[in-house]
Design a protein around this motif. Structure first.
Motif, PDB file in Angstrom:
ATOM      1  N   ASP A 152       0.804  -1.221   0.000  1.00  0.00           N
ATOM      2  CA  ASP A 152       0.000   0.000   0.000  1.00  0.00           C
ATOM      3  C   ASP A 152       0.844   1.282   0.000  1.00  0.00           C
ATOM      4  OD1 ASP A 152       1.006  -0.382   2.514  1.00  0.00           O
ATOM      5  OD2 ASP A 152      -0.812   0.208   3.553  1.00  0.00           O
ATOM      6  N   GLY A 153       2.162   1.155   0.014  1.00  0.00           N
ATOM      7  CA  GLY A 153       3.024   2.334   0.057  1.00  0.00           C
ATOM      8  C   GLY A 153       3.425   2.819  -1.319  1.00  0.00           C
ATOM      9  N   GLU A 154       3.966   4.005  -1.354  1.00  0.00           N
ATOM     10  CA  GLU A 154       4.456   4.574  -2.605  1.00  0.00           C
ATOM     11  C   GLU A 154       5.770   3.916  -2.986  1.00  0.00           C
ATOM     12  OE1 GLU A 154       3.207   7.083  -4.662  1.00  0.00           O
ATOM     13  OE2 GLU A 154       1.390   6.782  -3.481  1.00  0.00           O
ATOM     14  N   PRO A 155       5.985   3.677  -4.275  1.00  0.00           N
ATOM     15  CA  PRO A 155       7.283   3.159  -4.707  1.00  0.00           C
ATOM     16  C   PRO A 155       8.382   4.172  -4.386  1.00  0.00           C
ATOM     17  CG  PRO A 155       5.689   3.134  -6.509  1.00  0.00           C
ATOM     18  CD  PRO A 155       5.060   3.867  -5.370  1.00  0.00           C
TER      19      PRO A 155
END
Length: 92
Positions: A81-84
């Protein structure tokens, strides 16, 4: 064929990737200086390489490398669910 190098520090560990471009691009991933992942592709499309960080407990992250078109790029995918996280290009 040319080589492009990328790096990021994540959770106290060094994650580096080398992308070799050409007819059959190759991606090699090192964690703390040890090769832990390797992948090849037949085109310029993105390739993902799962690697394990030696944390307690061990944590799996993924490096997504895009050999082309143009200049190669690498991202660290640390959580679903995190940003790359962009891996910075480095001179060899």
């Amino acid at each position: 064929m040319s080589r492009h190098h990328f790096h990021i520090d994540y959770l106290g560990h060094s994650v580096s990737a080398t992308v070799r471009t050409g007819h059959h691009p190759v991606v090699e991933v090192l964690v703390d200086g040890k090769e832990t992942g390797y992948a090849t592709t037949r085109d310029d499309g993105a390739v993902t390489v799962p690697v394990e960080l030696p944390t307690d407990p061990p944590r799996t992250v993924t490096v997504r490398a895009t050999p082309g078109p143009g200049v190669p790029r690498c991202l660290l995918l640390a959580t679903a669910d995190g940003e790359p996280l962009v891996m910075a290009p480095r001179p060899y």
